[in-house]
Scaffold this motif. Structure first.
Motif, PDB file in Angstrom:
ATOM      1  N   PHE A  87       0.847  -1.187   0.000  1.00 47.58           N
ATOM      2  CA  PHE A  87       0.000   0.000   0.000  1.00 47.58           C
ATOM      3  C   PHE A  87       0.882   1.236   0.000  1.00 47.58           C
ATOM      4  O   PHE A  87       1.814   1.353   0.794  1.00 47.58           O
ATOM      5  CB  PHE A  87      -0.909   0.016   1.234  1.00 47.58           C
ATOM      6  N   VAL A  88       0.598   2.153  -0.912  1.00 47.08           N
ATOM      7  CA  VAL A  88       1.362   3.397  -1.005  1.00 47.08           C
ATOM      8  C   VAL A  88       0.439   4.548  -0.622  1.00 47.08           C
ATOM      9  O   VAL A  88      -0.631   4.720  -1.222  1.00 47.08           O
ATOM     10  CB  VAL A  88       1.908   3.613  -2.427  1.00 47.08           C
ATOM     11  N   THR A  89       0.830   5.310   0.370  1.00 49.10           N
ATOM     12  CA  THR A  89       0.036   6.468   0.772  1.00 49.10           C
ATOM     13  C   THR A  89       0.129   7.536  -0.309  1.00 49.10           C
ATOM     14  O   THR A  89       1.220   7.995  -0.660  1.00 49.10           O
ATOM     15  CB  THR A  89       0.535   7.037   2.108  1.00 49.10           C
ATOM     16  N   ASP A  90      -0.998   7.900  -0.857  1.00 46.27           N
ATOM     17  CA  ASP A  90      -1.040   8.881  -1.933  1.00 46.27           C
ATOM     18  C   ASP A  90      -1.062  10.282  -1.346  1.00 46.27           C
ATOM     19  O   ASP A  90      -2.007  10.677  -0.671  1.00 46.27           O
ATOM     20  CB  ASP A  90      -2.277   8.642  -2.802  1.00 46.27           C
ATOM     21  N   ARG A  91      -0.001  11.032  -1.624  1.00 44.01           N
ATOM     22  CA  ARG A  91       0.077  12.430  -1.180  1.00 44.01           C
ATOM     23  C   ARG A  91      -0.624  13.359  -2.164  1.00 44.01           C
ATOM     24  O   ARG A  91      -0.504  14.568  -2.051  1.00 44.01           O
ATOM     25  CB  ARG A  91       1.543  12.856  -1.016  1.00 44.01           C
ATOM     26  N   SER A  92      -1.334  12.796  -3.115  1.00 46.25           N
ATOM     27  CA  SER A  92      -2.165  13.488  -4.089  1.00 46.25           C
ATOM     28  C   SER A  92      -1.372  14.038  -5.260  1.00 46.25           C
ATOM     29  O   SER A  92      -0.809  15.142  -5.197  1.00 46.25           O
ATOM     30  CB  SER A  92      -2.985  14.611  -3.448  1.00 46.25           C
ATOM     31  N   THR A  95      -2.903  17.367  -6.358  1.00 44.25           N
ATOM     32  CA  THR A  95      -2.411  18.561  -5.671  1.00 44.25           C
ATOM     33  C   THR A  95      -1.007  18.909  -6.133  1.00 44.25           C
ATOM     34  O   THR A  95      -0.689  20.084  -6.370  1.00 44.25           O
ATOM     35  CB  THR A  95      -2.430  18.334  -4.152  1.00 44.25           C
ATOM     36  N   PHE A  96      -0.144  17.918  -6.279  1.00 42.71           N
ATOM     37  CA  PHE A  96       1.234  18.127  -6.735  1.00 42.71           C
ATOM     38  C   PHE A  96       1.246  18.816  -8.095  1.00 42.71           C
ATOM     39  O   PHE A  96       1.991  19.772  -8.324  1.00 42.71           O
ATOM     40  CB  PHE A  96       1.927  16.760  -6.803  1.00 42.71           C
ATOM     41  N   TYR A  97       0.373  18.360  -8.978  1.00 45.58           N
ATOM     42  CA  TYR A  97       0.313  18.927 -10.328  1.00 45.58           C
ATOM     43  C   TYR A  97      -0.451  20.245 -10.349  1.00 45.58           C
ATOM     44  O   TYR A  97      -0.098  21.171 -11.088  1.00 45.58           O
ATOM     45  CB  TYR A  97      -0.351  17.924 -11.279  1.00 45.58           C
ATOM     46  N   GLY A  98      -1.505  20.362  -9.558  1.00 42.81           N
ATOM     47  CA  GLY A  98      -2.369  21.529  -9.629  1.00 42.81           C
ATOM     48  C   GLY A  98      -1.898  22.734  -8.848  1.00 42.81           C
ATOM     49  O   GLY A  98      -2.310  23.860  -9.143  1.00 42.81           O
ATOM     50  N   ASP A  99      -1.046  22.520  -7.858  1.00 41.39           N
ATOM     51  CA  ASP A  99      -0.549  23.630  -7.044  1.00 41.39           C
ATOM     52  C   ASP A  99       0.467  24.431  -7.863  1.00 41.39           C
ATOM     53  O   ASP A  99       1.470  23.877  -8.331  1.00 41.39           O
ATOM     54  CB  ASP A  99       0.120  23.083  -5.783  1.00 41.39           C
ATOM     55  N   PRO A 100       0.237  25.742  -8.060  1.00 39.59           N
ATOM     56  CA  PRO A 100       1.180  26.544  -8.854  1.00 39.59           C
ATOM     57  C   PRO A 100       2.612  26.485  -8.336  1.00 39.59           C
ATOM     58  O   PRO A 100       3.560  26.633  -9.114  1.00 39.59           O
ATOM     59  CB  PRO A 100       0.613  27.969  -8.741  1.00 39.59           C
ATOM     60  N   ASP A 186       3.799   9.703  -3.946  1.00 43.60           N
ATOM     61  CA  ASP A 186       4.097   9.318  -2.560  1.00 43.60           C
ATOM     62  C   ASP A 186       4.892  10.368  -1.799  1.00 43.60           C
ATOM     63  O   ASP A 186       5.372  10.113  -0.696  1.00 43.60           O
ATOM     64  CB  ASP A 186       4.824   7.969  -2.531  1.00 43.60           C
ATOM     65  N   GLY A 187       5.018  11.541  -2.387  1.00 46.70           N
ATOM     66  CA  GLY A 187       5.799  12.607  -1.762  1.00 46.70           C
ATOM     67  C   GLY A 187       7.160  12.762  -2.395  1.00 46.70           C
ATOM     68  O   GLY A 187       7.811  13.801  -2.239  1.00 46.70           O
ATOM     69  N   GLU A 188       7.600  11.730  -3.115  1.00 49.00           N
ATOM     70  CA  GLU A 188       8.884  11.778  -3.805  1.00 49.00           C
ATOM     71  C   GLU A 188       8.772  11.343  -5.264  1.00 49.00           C
ATOM     72  O   GLU A 188       9.340  11.977  -6.151  1.00 49.00           O
ATOM     73  CB  GLU A 188       9.914  10.887  -3.085  1.00 49.00           C
ATOM     74  N   ALA A 189       8.054  10.275  -5.497  1.00 48.27           N
ATOM     75  CA  ALA A 189       7.973   9.717  -6.849  1.00 48.27           C
ATOM     76  C   ALA A 189       6.521   9.611  -7.304  1.00 48.27           C
ATOM     77  O   ALA A 189       5.599   9.520  -6.491  1.00 48.27           O
ATOM     78  CB  ALA A 189       8.628   8.329  -6.885  1.00 48.27           C
ATOM     79  N   ILE A 190       6.344   9.623  -8.626  1.00 45.01           N
ATOM     80  CA  ILE A 190       5.048   9.346  -9.225  1.00 45.01           C
ATOM     81  C   ILE A 190       5.012   7.857  -9.550  1.00 45.01           C
ATOM     82  O   ILE A 190       5.892   7.344 -10.251  1.00 45.01           O
ATOM     83  CB  ILE A 190       4.832  10.174 -10.501  1.00 45.01           C
ATOM     84  N   LEU A 191       4.019   7.161  -9.027  1.00 47.16           N
ATOM     85  CA  LEU A 191       3.868   5.731  -9.279  1.00 47.16           C
ATOM     86  C   LEU A 191       2.616   5.508 -10.125  1.00 47.16           C
ATOM     87  O   LEU A 191       1.646   6.268 -10.050  1.00 47.16           O
ATOM     88  CB  LEU A 191       3.760   4.957  -7.970  1.00 47.16           C
TER      89      LEU A 191
END
Length: 313
Positions: A87-92, A95-100, A186-191
């Protein structure tokens, strides 16, 4: 057979809990598993999913997991067609992409992630994925027996009539379904999740799907491709522009197919490009709870919005 039987023996027991968290359009069932103080995700193939396709996708998922592009595979039950992953906790990713403040970093990482996917060696027996041929099949099944708005059929016919630029084609191992629901951060990588339709295909298709679903304008698409190529591009290649129209048309046609499968009545005769909500407007209606995927109206509205998007490209 119980769901718990799909787990390895050391994760079964009275303290193990399984909570259903999703159901894919293929009929696959997805569960969150809590066992031995750890969290996992169990995905069991649906009854309608082709067994050969499932077996063919498994080594690709293993390749991706070993490369850190997908969650780690913990256990596979081939008889029950079940895969247990960490299970990988999704940090969203949204949000990562949408936050300017993080948008450009997310866009760059996204392009580089796709490049890493395409660098994976495809299994020798992996079937080639042909989105254009698939669109022709969906067109044959839809246009003859389902009431569609005139512009919807025109979009599909236009894309199929265009020169697909096959002389420029470069085949890579593609994911083939990089819509935002299959991206986690996950806060570091896109999975990447759901490798069921991965296979050798046009190098631009994954990038085109991202461009469509994330509603990228030409400048943003150019920066995505520049990150993918690791060099500054000055214009979007013609094959990418065509593939973007193809990706939007195919996704839209599939959504209409799902609507038909769910007994949607079809077109009323009043639908036009002007009366059809844009993709952005459709997303807003989903966020407001007015439409929901998994319903006939949700798939119908999504399909028409995607076809309108293809028409405007």
């Amino acid at each position: 057979m119980t769901i718990e039987d799909c787990l390895p023996a050391d994760l079964r027991g009275p303290t193990t809990t399984l909570t259903r968290i999703a159901a894919g359009l293929s009929g696959a069932a997805v569960y969150r598993v809590e066992a031995a103080g750890q969290s996992f995700v169990l995905k069991i193939a649906g009854e309608t999913e082709n067994h050969a396709d499932w077996r063919g996708a498994l080594p690709i998922q293993r390749l991706a997991a070993d490369a850190g592009l997908a969650p780690r595979i913990v256990h596979v039950d081939e008889a029950r067609r079940a895969v247990l992953t960490a299970f990988v906790t999704d940090r969203s990713f949204k949000t990562f992409y949408g936050d300017p403040r993080t948008h450009e970093a997310a866009l760059t990482q996204l392009g580089r992630t796709v490049r890493r996917i395409h660098a994976l060696p495809p299994p020798a027996d992996a079937p080639m994925r042909d989105p254009r041929g698939l669109l022709a099949q969906v067109k044959h099944g839809l246009l003859g027996s389902f009431a569609l708005p005139g512009f919807a059929g025109d979009v599909v016919r236009r894309v199929l009539a265009e020169d697909p630029l096959t002389h420029e084609r470069v085949l890579v191992l593609g994911h083939n379904d990089l819509n935002p629901t299959n991206l986690i951060y996950d806060g570091e990588a896109i999975l990447i999740l759901d490798w069921a339709t991965a296979g050798p295909m046009d190098a631009f298709y994954d990038l085109a799907v991202l461009s469509v679903f994330l509603r990228m304008n030409e400048g943003t698409s150019l920066r995505l491709l520049s990150a993918y190529e690791d060099e500054q591009l000055v214009e979007l290649p013609k094959r990418f522009l065509y593939t973007r129209r193809l990706a939007a048309a195919l996704a839209g046609a599939f959504q209409l197919y799902f609507a038909r499968q769910m007994k949607h009545a079809g077109a009323t005769g009043t639908e036009t490009p002007d009366s059809t909500p844009s993709l952005g407007e459709f997303y807003q209606r989903m966020q407001a709870g007015e439409l929901k995927l998994g319903t006939p109206d949700g798939h119908w509205g999504f399909g028409l919005a995607l076809l309108k998007e293809s028409l405007a490209m």
